[in-house]
Design a protein around this motif. Structure first.
Motif, short mmCIF file in Angstrom:
data_model
loop_
_atom_site.label_atom_id
_atom_site.label_comp_id
_atom_site.label_asym_id
_atom_site.label_seq_id
_atom_site.Cartn_x
_atom_site.Cartn_y
_atom_site.Cartn_z
N GLU A 106 39.62 53.37 5.51
CA GLU A 106 41.05 53.58 5.70
C GLU A 106 41.79 53.23 4.41
O GLU A 106 41.42 52.28 3.72
N ALA A 107 42.84 53.97 4.13
CA ALA A 107 43.66 53.66 2.96
C ALA A 107 44.19 52.22 3.03
O ALA A 107 44.36 51.57 2.00
N LEU A 108 44.44 51.73 4.22
CA LEU A 108 44.94 50.37 4.43
C LEU A 108 44.14 49.35 3.65
O LEU A 108 44.71 48.40 3.07
N HIS A 237 46.62 52.76 19.42
CA HIS A 237 47.09 53.89 20.24
C HIS A 237 47.86 54.92 19.42
O HIS A 237 48.51 55.79 19.99
N LEU A 238 47.75 54.83 18.10
CA LEU A 238 48.36 55.84 17.24
C LEU A 238 47.49 57.09 17.21
O LEU A 238 46.26 57.00 17.21
N PRO A 239 48.09 58.26 17.14
CA PRO A 239 47.30 59.49 17.23
C PRO A 239 46.76 59.96 15.88
O PRO A 239 47.21 59.53 14.81
N GLY A 240 45.79 60.86 15.97
CA GLY A 240 45.33 61.61 14.80
C GLY A 240 44.76 60.76 13.69
O GLY A 240 44.07 59.77 13.92
N GLU A 241 45.09 61.14 12.44
CA GLU A 241 44.52 60.51 11.26
C GLU A 241 45.37 59.37 10.70
O GLU A 241 45.09 58.87 9.61
N LEU A 242 46.38 58.94 11.45
CA LEU A 242 47.26 57.90 10.91
C LEU A 242 46.48 56.65 10.51
O LEU A 242 46.77 56.02 9.50
N ALA A 243 45.48 56.27 11.30
CA ALA A 243 44.72 55.06 11.00
C ALA A 243 43.99 55.17 9.67
O ALA A 243 43.71 54.15 9.03
N GLN A 244 43.67 56.39 9.24
CA GLN A 244 42.94 56.56 7.99
C GLN A 244 43.86 56.69 6.77
O GLN A 244 43.42 56.42 5.66
#
Length: 318
Positions: A106-108, A237-244
């Protein structure tokens, strides 16, 4: 046959607390440990991010359970040659009780050195090359490698385990599942997705182990437990690719304002209802996972372990 492990959260707990939780997990009857590998927590309320390799060293002395990272990204923040040395030492300390879990990251966590964050297909190609490099180094041979993404020259690990370290691959989509089935010694994910297990096995995973994790929030009052889960882990519970792709905890905090308390209540086993916890964990067993790792949200770890030892673990399918 399904086994049940505990998922140690480096985002939410400090190193001493994680070691104590590992001891409690073993005493409660859990059979294995996962531990997250993060540079940042997902949000400031989680509030921790100890260096996972130091914690693993302490776990080797504190527990007899097998340990796996869930998951390490060996592509950007840490070069695969350095990651391989950490893996080898961990495996030696644990007496071959260590598995490496890897993912495309993840970018994080991975942008912190100022590197660009590549698109998903590039991240998967980098992961494949990184796993190749690490396996060569973990053999104990001298390695020189000039690849598309990584260079290693005259590198040799002198402290290596007696047996090869299994490397399991995390996957959340078709391309990652294909990679996991093709190069992984096992499969890792975070959803009770029977189709994903089938996809991994059909992509070459065969009978190799599939493992998954989930978070729960035990508490004597369900409403309070839901509030705790919503406060600490709305990012799940965030959708899609947001976590990445979101780069900082503050960005996750902004995005998580879209996650309602009701969404968390519907998705997470919260409170003291034994049946709710058994149902949540059993969904993973029924989906075909060999090992299911449970993580307790919030500070009441002792209460959770007592609850699972006496009520939940005895009721789960084996």
């Amino acid at each position: 046959m399904t086994a049940y492990g505990y998922f140690l959260s480096c985002e939410e707990h400090g190193p001493r607390e994680l070691v104590e939780q590992a001891r409690m997990a073993e005493d409660a009857g859990f059979s294995a440990l996962w531990i997250s590998d993060h540079y940042h927590p997902w949000n400031a309320r989680q509030g921790q991010s100890p260096f996972v390799w130091s914690v693993i060293g302490a776990l080797a002395d504190a527990t007899s359970l097998p340990v796996q990272t869930a998951v390490t990204c060996p592509t950007v923040r840490m070069h695969p040659a350095v990651t391989a040395q950490a893996v080898a030492t961990s495996a030696v300390l644990l007496g071959n009780r260590f598995r490496l879990g890897v993912g495309s990251g993840e970018a994080l966590n991975e942008h912190v050195l100022g590197d660009s964050w590549p698109p998903a297909p590039v991240r998967l190609a980098m992961l494949e090359e990184a796993v190749y490099v690490m396996r060569m180094l973990l053999s104990g041979r001298e390695v020189t490698h000039h690849g598309r993404y990584y260079t290693v020259e005259n590198a040799r690990l002198y402290t290596v385990p007696e047996e090869p370290v299994p490397i399991d691959v995390s996957a959340f989509g078709p391309a990652a599942l294909e990679l996991a089935g093709r190069i992984g010694d096992g499969f890792i994910t975070m959803a009770p997705d029977a189709a994903a297990v089938r996809g991994f096995r059909e992509a070459g995973g065969g009978s190799k182990p599939a493992a998954a994790g989930l978070r729960v929030c035990w508490g004597r009052d369900r409403g309070e437990a839901v509030s705790t889960a919503h406060r600490l882990w709305p990012n799940d519970h965030l959708p899609g690719e947001l976590a990445q792709v979101l780069p900082t905890p503050s960005h996750f905090e902004q995005a998580s304002t879209l996650v309602t308390r009701e969404m968390v209540a519907d998705a997470v086993a919260c409170g003291p209802d034994v049946d709710a916890h058994v149902e949540a964990v059993t969904a993973y067993a029924h989906a075909g996972f060999d090992t299911v790792y449970v993580s307790q949200i919030g500070p009441d770890q002792r209460g959770f372990f007592d609850f699972y030892r006496t009520e939940v673990l005895p009721a789960l399918p084996r």
